[in-house]
Write a protein that holds these residues in place. Structure first.
Motif, short mmCIF file in Angstrom:
data_model
loop_
_atom_site.label_atom_id
_atom_site.label_comp_id
_atom_site.label_asym_id
_atom_site.label_seq_id
_atom_site.Cartn_x
_atom_site.Cartn_y
_atom_site.Cartn_z
N ALA A 32 39.40 19.80 4.33
CA ALA A 32 38.85 18.62 5.01
C ALA A 32 37.33 18.67 5.03
O ALA A 32 36.66 17.65 4.81
N ALA A 33 36.78 19.85 5.29
CA ALA A 33 35.32 19.99 5.28
C ALA A 33 34.76 19.75 3.88
O ALA A 33 33.71 19.11 3.71
N HIS A 34 35.47 20.27 2.87
CA HIS A 34 35.04 20.04 1.48
C HIS A 34 35.07 18.55 1.14
O HIS A 34 34.14 18.03 0.50
N ARG A 35 36.13 17.86 1.56
CA ARG A 35 36.24 16.44 1.27
C ARG A 35 35.13 15.65 1.96
O ARG A 35 34.56 14.72 1.38
N LEU A 36 34.81 16.02 3.21
CA LEU A 36 33.74 15.33 3.92
C LEU A 36 32.39 15.55 3.23
O LEU A 36 31.58 14.62 3.13
N GLN A 37 32.12 16.77 2.76
CA GLN A 37 30.88 17.01 2.04
C GLN A 37 30.80 16.15 0.78
O GLN A 37 29.75 15.61 0.43
N ARG A 38 31.94 16.04 0.10
CA ARG A 38 31.98 15.21 -1.10
C ARG A 38 31.71 13.75 -0.76
O ARG A 38 30.98 13.04 -1.48
N ILE A 39 32.29 13.27 0.34
CA ILE A 39 32.05 11.88 0.76
C ILE A 39 30.59 11.68 1.12
O ILE A 39 29.98 10.66 0.77
N ARG A 40 30.01 12.64 1.84
CA ARG A 40 28.60 12.50 2.25
C ARG A 40 27.67 12.47 1.04
O ARG A 40 26.64 11.78 1.07
N ARG A 41 28.00 13.22 -0.01
CA ARG A 41 27.15 13.18 -1.20
C ARG A 41 27.21 11.80 -1.86
O ARG A 41 26.21 11.34 -2.43
N ARG A 42 28.38 11.16 -1.82
CA ARG A 42 28.53 9.86 -2.47
C ARG A 42 28.22 8.69 -1.54
O ARG A 42 28.21 7.53 -1.98
N LEU A 43 28.00 8.98 -0.26
CA LEU A 43 27.88 7.92 0.74
C LEU A 43 26.74 6.94 0.45
O LEU A 43 26.94 5.72 0.58
N PRO A 44 25.54 7.37 0.10
CA PRO A 44 24.47 6.38 -0.15
C PRO A 44 24.85 5.37 -1.24
O PRO A 44 24.59 4.16 -1.08
N LEU A 45 25.45 5.83 -2.33
CA LEU A 45 25.82 4.91 -3.40
C LEU A 45 26.94 3.97 -2.95
O LEU A 45 26.90 2.76 -3.25
N ILE A 46 27.92 4.48 -2.22
CA ILE A 46 29.04 3.65 -1.76
C ILE A 46 28.56 2.59 -0.78
O ILE A 46 28.92 1.41 -0.87
N VAL A 47 27.72 3.01 0.18
CA VAL A 47 27.22 2.06 1.18
C VAL A 47 26.34 1.00 0.51
O VAL A 47 26.40 -0.20 0.86
N ALA A 48 25.51 1.42 -0.43
CA ALA A 48 24.66 0.45 -1.12
C ALA A 48 25.51 -0.58 -1.85
O ALA A 48 25.20 -1.79 -1.84
N THR A 49 26.60 -0.12 -2.48
CA THR A 49 27.50 -1.06 -3.17
C THR A 49 28.16 -2.02 -2.19
O THR A 49 28.27 -3.23 -2.44
N ALA A 50 28.61 -1.48 -1.03
CA ALA A 50 29.27 -2.33 -0.03
C ALA A 50 28.30 -3.36 0.54
O ALA A 50 28.65 -4.54 0.73
N VAL A 51 27.07 -2.95 0.83
CA VAL A 51 26.08 -3.88 1.36
C VAL A 51 25.76 -4.96 0.34
O VAL A 51 25.66 -6.16 0.67
N LEU A 52 25.60 -4.55 -0.92
CA LEU A 52 25.33 -5.53 -1.97
C LEU A 52 26.49 -6.52 -2.10
O LEU A 52 26.28 -7.74 -2.30
N PHE A 53 27.71 -6.01 -1.98
CA PHE A 53 28.90 -6.86 -2.05
C PHE A 53 28.84 -7.94 -0.96
O PHE A 53 29.08 -9.13 -1.21
N GLN A 54 28.54 -7.54 0.27
CA GLN A 54 28.50 -8.50 1.38
C GLN A 54 27.35 -9.50 1.21
O GLN A 54 27.51 -10.70 1.48
N LEU A 55 26.19 -9.03 0.76
CA LEU A 55 25.05 -9.92 0.61
C LEU A 55 25.29 -10.95 -0.49
O LEU A 55 24.93 -12.14 -0.36
N VAL A 56 25.89 -10.51 -1.59
CA VAL A 56 26.16 -11.45 -2.70
C VAL A 56 27.14 -12.52 -2.24
O VAL A 56 26.96 -13.73 -2.52
N TYR A 57 28.21 -12.10 -1.53
CA TYR A 57 29.19 -13.09 -1.08
C TYR A 57 28.61 -13.99 0.01
O TYR A 57 28.98 -15.17 0.12
N ALA A 58 27.70 -13.46 0.85
CA ALA A 58 27.05 -14.31 1.84
C ALA A 58 26.20 -15.40 1.14
O ALA A 58 26.17 -16.56 1.57
N LEU A 59 25.52 -14.99 0.07
CA LEU A 59 24.74 -15.96 -0.69
C LEU A 59 25.65 -17.01 -1.34
O LEU A 59 25.33 -18.22 -1.35
N LEU A 60 26.77 -16.55 -1.87
CA LEU A 60 27.71 -17.50 -2.46
C LEU A 60 28.26 -18.46 -1.41
O LEU A 60 28.56 -19.63 -1.72
#
Length: 594
Positions: A32-60
């Motif tokens: 579980a600790a290993h999985r959380l470290q893996r998630i934290r390493r990928r978190l900036p890219l995932i969050v950036a993608t999610a934010v971009l997703f919401q902003l694009v759909y808000a514009l649409l």
């Protein structure tokens, strides 16, 4: 938990399997600790993608919907966006617990899916036929990218899909369209759940294998460290009696009748041969261990080193009728002088013993930014098949009887290992009947010019304080120094040496590195210098001249010498260290009007 217990636990889990995606508690927490470290390493890219997703759909929303509809769904977009950002901030906190971080991460995903489901229905209620593709994209995003555990991702995905169907039923939407939408989301969740199961199963398998590989690496490193300690202890314990034997043999060579000197010289030669064989075995063992020997490159003048090596080989070459040739200008190179000297000495010894040559040359010439260093002979040469064998361990092509006087067959194997440590490319060019050429490529470097050494050094004399805890070695070395004309105060421990220092201040300190008492020879030399109130010249004798020890000796202005001691080398160093003191003493004793 030690290596063996961890390995047993991991292998038992691997045999037991993890079809239910659960390890034993001791391993589940680590995974579980290993999985959380893996998630934290990928978190900036995932969050950036999610934010971009919401902003694009808000514009649409503002571009494709009436203003009233877009304003009504905007709070839901902001809610999803805020949940994502809050989860990102919380999961990035170092103090956040793994369990709560996963809950926050999954909660942001659930909130986003629920908001999208609500947005679709809100648009439908206001007469806008908004497709539910956004809900499918959320499912795709969650199952493929988030990396959540199977149970968490399935629970969240099924929840907001059921919420979507429940809203449809609640608002009275029935019929074939609802059945089609429900069936589509059901199939998407089934496919995603199976994929998430396979993904987590693969992650657990990879984690177990990685842990087993790391344990194997740590065990290998621990074994290597233990072997290095064993080599260091064996090097000291075996060379200590050899050192005393060599010194006692030199005593006998320098006294007695002709018959005694003849026998003693043979004894001294046998001791030196034994010391070289032991040195070869220990050197090769150390070179084959990771980190056993490390290079310390520095710029230095090459010609003095080559002259010294040929001077060592000259007596044996004269006995064999072999001509030694040196062709080298005053050039500087960047390398480890100690390791390079050992490499070249092995090449020269190999040529003297096995080449059957009449001429042996050592040459160096610049080639661009590199220096080409060659050891060449005109001996028997080597065929292509023999060239592939000469660098193998314990391989001697012309010694089927394993005559120990001709070595162990480790010389060229050590040469190859040293060349790799020094990062100097090594080449062999040879043909039967025309000799062999060993070529090294070294980087050129600028070195300051050294003043010429003075001619006609005076006879050896001076006061020496010797610190050696081994009684036999102490007696042998002290006796030899006295025979050479020195006054010697031989001490068994530091307390005795400090007391002797008060009686008669010495001109030179000699200490063994490994002492029976706490501390080592370098520390003892520093204590003696402090007690004497001056920076006395000092020699450190050690059976293990590692690069680390040499680095310690350099700033301390201590000259390291290896065991077994070569009397000629020892006398050469003593002359160089005592001669300046003798000149200063004569100046101090001269009359004022002289």
């Amino acid at each position: 938990m030690n290596f063996e217990a961890q390995e047993r636990l991991l292998l038992a889990q691997q045999r037991r399997g993890y079809a239910r995606l659960r390890f034993v508690p001791a391993l589940e927490g680590e995974f579980a600790a290993h999985r959380l470290q893996r998630i934290r390493r990928r978190l900036p890219l995932i969050v950036a993608t999610a934010v971009l997703f919401q902003l694009v759909y808000a514009l649409l929303d503002f571009l494709a919907m009436p203003l009233a509809v877009s304003l009504s769904v905007l709070p839901l977009r902001l809610l999803a966006l805020g949940a994502v950002l809050l989860a990102f901030v919380y999961c990035r906190r170092p103090s956040a617990s793994p369990q709560r971080s996963l809950v926050a991460y999954a909660g942001a995903y659930l909130c986003t899916g629920a908001c999208v489901a609500a947005i679709i229905h809100l648009a439908w209620r206001q007469g806008l036929a908004l497709p539910y593709d956004g809900l499918f994209l959320i499912l795709l995003f969650g199952y493929l990218l988030l990396g959540l555990p199977l149970r968490a991702i399935s629970l969240c995905s099924w929840s907001f899909c059921l919420l979507f169907v429940g809203l449809c039923l609640g608002f009275g939407e029935t019929g074939s369209e609802l059945a089609y939408q429900g069936l589509f989301l059901l199939c998407a969740n089934l496919i995603g759940t199976v994929g998430a199961y396979m993904q987590e199963h693969g992650q657990r398998s990879a984690w177990l294998n990685l842990r087993l590989l790391n344990l194997a690496r740590l065990r290998a490193e621990a074994d290597d460290a233990r072997k290095l300690r064993l080599l260091a202890a064996a090097s000291h314990d075996l060379r200590q009696p050899l050192n005393a034997m060599g010194l006692f043999a030199q005593h006998l060579v320098e006294q007695g009748d002709a018959k005694t000197r003849r026998i003693s010289s043979r004894l001294a030669a046998s001791v030196e041969q034994l010391g070289r064989l032991l040195q070869s075995l220990l050197d090769y063992s150390r070179l084959t261990l990771p980190g056993g020997i490390q290079a310390s490159p520095q710029p230095f003048a090459l010609r003095p080193l080559l002259e010294r090596l040929l001077g060592e080989m000259a007596p044996q070459a004269r006995q064999q009728g072999l001509q030694l040739v040196l062709d080298c200008a005053d050039l500087g190179v960047r390398s480890d002088p100690l390791l390079l000297e050992r490499l070249l000495r092995n090449l020269l010894h190999n040529a003297l013993r096995h080449a059957r040559a009449r001429r042996l040359s050592l040459s160096a010439r610049p080639a661009g930014e590199q220096l080409v260093l060659e050891v060449a002979d005109d001996g028997r040469g080597l065929s292509e098949a023999e060239q592939a064998l000469v660098f193998e361990e314990f391989r001697q092509l012309d010694n089927p009887g394993r005559n120990a006087e001709r070595g162990l067959g480790l010389g060229l194997a050590i040469v190859r290992q040293l060349a790799e440590v020094l990062e100097h490319p090594l080449q062999l060019h040879s043909q039967p009947g025309v000799g062999a050429r060993f070529v090294l490529l070294l980087p050129l470097a600028e070195v300051p010019l050294q003043p010429p050494s003075p001619e006609g050094a005076p006879a050896l004399r001076g006061r020496i304080l010797l610190l050696e805890d081994d009684a036999t070695g102490r007696e042998a070395l002290a006796g030899l120094l006295r025979r050479w004309g020195c006054e010697v105060q031989a001490c068994a421990d530091l307390a005795e040496a400090l007391a002797a220092l008060q009686c008669a201040p010495p001109q030179l300190l000699i200490s063994d590195y490994r002492l029976a008492e706490q501390g080592d020879g370098l520390q003892a030399i520093e204590r003696l210098r402090e007690a004497a109130g001056q920076m006395l010249p000092a020699l450190l004798i050690s059976a293990d001249l590692s690069p680390e020890l040499q680095e310690r000796c350099l700033p301390a202005h201590v000259i390291p010498l290896g065991k077994p001691l070569l009397p000629a080398r020892l006398r050469q160093v003593l002359v160089a260290q005592l001669q300046p003191r003798q000149r200063l003493s004569r100046v101090d004793e001269a009359p004022a009007d002289a």
